[in-house]
Design an enzyme around this catalytic site. Structure first.
Site, PDB file in Angstrom:
ATOM      1  CB  THR A 240      -0.922   0.025   1.236  1.00  0.00           C
ATOM      2  OG1 THR A 240      -1.906  -0.981   1.080  1.00  0.00           O
ATOM      3  CG2 THR A 240      -1.632   1.366   1.392  1.00  0.00           C
TER       4      THR A 240
ATOM      5  CG  PHE B 297       0.070   4.144   4.194  1.00  0.00           C
ATOM      6  CD1 PHE B 297      -1.186   4.291   4.753  1.00  0.00           C
ATOM      7  CD2 PHE B 297       0.648   2.873   4.167  1.00  0.00           C
ATOM      8  CE1 PHE B 297      -1.861   3.196   5.281  1.00  0.00           C
ATOM      9  CE2 PHE B 297      -0.024   1.775   4.687  1.00  0.00           C
ATOM     10  CZ  PHE B 297      -1.283   1.940   5.243  1.00  0.00           C
TER      11      PHE B 297
END
Ligand code: PEP
Ligand code: MN
Length: 582
Positions: free
Chosen positions: A177, A179
């Site tokens: 992911t 971020f």
């Protein structure tokens, strides 16, 4: 100075784990605040209640997190850094719970998207969205109901007293992911400094709407291309309230202070209806350390440096002096082949069905195997024999690996299978019959996956090392050699397991060496003594074939071990040392 940092969720959430790691690396004193929603993260920072915030903006499986980009834009937050974070999703339950008896699994909606395939294998379990990973784990812990589980990182298990029922449950092991950490407009100097401390590579994000006319987007992309700017992301999203108009998220490599990017932003103006600069930021990455190996190490003695044969000139990269300390090959899930721990690889000869491979995977995992094997493309002597399930088999093997938290190894038979296989399995096996398929060796040398190279049916050790050199020469350092028996005049066994190969190879090469006694003898009841011998003689790993019902196995039935036979082998192996430290 202490920095206040906001994330969505409660302790044990992925955001909390990632944010803590970043602030630690940055070396700043910090205090974390968990808030209920993504919007609260943005408003906490915009309103000055927190110095920095962290939101997910993109995931390698589920794609763009629209809220992340939109909130940063809407509140005019200033990006500090992108954090590419490897998501470690595990199925967490109460002590005593079992994955097969679950009725409910709680997970963050984004996590549900990332783990769809695994969740589909939990027949009878309802998937319940939870506002956050930490909350999901906390609720399962508080509920005291063993039929409920949550998906979260190991930190959530530790924080809430849960145990791991399955690991690696995302649809693909490369589950990262992105971020974005950001600050408010009026941040203090110390907070601003967090954005330019690394000086590593930089990215710039834009939100752009084009004119509703033919070629508008193409002209925008043309401006970027002509300025020599590399595009890291382009995605179109609907514009709320303006059906069929499009908003584009664009990430560029480089900083807005780069004159090429500044000039390109000017040149975009005539082709767009709006362009909003989210900002430029550092690119950093991180992930939790791999879990510790569960079993104690069996120490291997250092190998002295005797003279190599003259033929070693032909395989300089494979020869021991190239890496006197030995090569340790990380095969995924924290498992290393070539280290101090003897690794056991087990699974069926061929993947035959979902039930067969999943059941075998659970059985061997519960008995101590660390890697799951299973053939999907089978090199059979006879064209009418079972040829394997092909890509369906690969998918089933990968699914079983995820369900049990084991990396997987499978044979790749041809050059055109290599790239896809490298995406779907953790270790590529080159079968004995392909040891000298030089195009195949070159192809696996070009991908970023460990390769298990099996010794050919009548190949000398010198030829095996020369074959390994082909892979190393292409740039792939992660080669594992496998002794699996050779052709001799003896017919009592399927092959003759050449145990002398292990000390010879350990002397001549730095590559890890494993033994496959299943193909070595070909008869189930003789595998156990040879597995013991393999450990004693210094193998780094042992690979065996196991089947839920050996007489029914579609390939290599005579050498398939039952679960009980496999248990006895594991028991033996735990009680003996290695030859090299004797
Ligand atoms: C196997 O491991 O499935 C296999 C086919 O082995 P080999 O290439 O050693 O015959
Ligand atoms: Mn086999």
């Amino acid at each position: 100075m202490t920095i206040t940092a906001a994330y969505q969720g409660v302790e044990g959430a992925h955001s909390e784990v990632a944010l803590t790691a970043w602030l630690k690396t940055a070396g700043v004193a910090h205090e974390l605040v968990g808030v209920p929603t993504f919007r609260h993260v943005a408003t906490a920072v915009a309103g000055g209640k927190a110095d920095v915030g962290l939101l997910p903006i993109d995931n390698a499986i589920a794609g763009t997190v629209r809220d992340g980009y939109d909130l940063v834009a809407q509140y005019e937050l200033v990006p500090l850094t992108e954090l590419a974070w490897r998501m470690d999703h595990r199925l967490l339950g109460l002590p005593g719970a079992s994955a097969s008896a679950l009725r409910e699994v709680l997970a963050h909606p984004l996590v549900i998207e990332e783990c769809g395939r695994f969740l589909g294998t939990l027949a009878g379990a309802r998937v319940v969205p939870s506002i956050d990973t930490g909350v999901a784990a906390r609720e399962v812990a508080a509920g005291a109901d063993p039929s409920r589980a949550a998906i979260g990182p190991p930190e959530a298990a530790a924080r809430h007293g849960l145990i791991e029922l399955a690991a690696n449950v995302a649809d693909h092991p490369d589950n990262v992911t992105r971020f974005l950490a950001f600050r408010g407009r009026d941040a203090r100097d110390e907070v601003r400094a967090l954005g330019d401390r690394l000086g590593a590579s930089r990215k710039t994000s834009l939100l752009l709407t084009t004119r509703h006319e033919r070629g508008a987007l193409a002209r925008c992309l043309g401006v970027l291309a002509e300025s020599g700017i590399n595009l890291a992301k382009l995605e179109s999203r609907p514009v709320l309230g303006r059906p069929w108009d499009h908003l584009f998220y664009i990430d560029l490599e480089g900083d807005v202070s780069d004159p090429r990017i500044a000039a390109a932003l000017e040149q975009l103006q005539p082709h767009v209806t709006s362009v909003q600069l989210l900002g430029s930021y550092d690119v950093t990455s991180g992930s939790a350390p791999p879990p510790a190996a569960p079993r104690p190490a069996a120490a291997a003695a250092p190998v002295a440096a005797p003279a190599l044969p003259a033929s070693a000139k032909g395989w300089p990269k494979a020869a021991r002096p190239a890496r006197p300390e030995g090569t340790r090959v990380p095969v995924g899930g924290g498992v290393v082949i070539g280290g101090d721990e003897l690794v056991v690889i087990a699974g069926p000869c061929s993947v035959e069905s979902r039930e067969q491979v999943l059941d075998t995977a659970r059985a061997v995992r519960d008995r101590g195997a660390r890697l799951l094997r299973g053939g999907a493309f089978k090199p059979r002597t006879n064209p009418y024999s079972f040829q394997g399930l092909g890509w369906d088999g690969v998918a089933l093997l990968a699914e079983a690996g995820r369900a049990t938290g084991m990396p997987v190894v499978s044979e790749v038979m041809s050059v055109d299978q290599v790239e896809r296989m490298a995406r779907e399995v953790d270790v590529l096996q080159i079968g004995a019959r392909n040891m000298q398929n030089f195009d195949l060796l070159k192809a696996v040398g070009k991908v970023d996956r460990p390769v298990m190279l099996k010794r050919g049916l009548s190949a000398s050790l010198d030829e095996l090392l020369a074959a390994a050199e082909y892979i190393l020469a292409e740039g792939n350092p992660h080669v594992i050699l496998c002794e699996r028996g050779i052709r001799t005049f003896e017919t009592a066994t399927r092959n003759t397991l050449d145990l002398s190969a292990i000390p010879v190879l350990r002397e001549r090469t730095h590559l890890p060496v494993i033994v496959d006694p299943s193909h070595g003898v070909g008869i189930a009841r003789w595998i156990r003594p040879l597995a013991r011998a393999a450990k004693a003689v210094g193998a780094h790993a042992i690979m065996v074939e196991v089947h839920p019902n050996p007489p029914e196995a579609k390939s290599d039935a005579e050498q398939a071990l039952t679960y009980d036979e496999f248990s006895r082998i594991m028991d033996d192996l735990s009680r003996i040392g290695t030859g090299v430290d004797a």
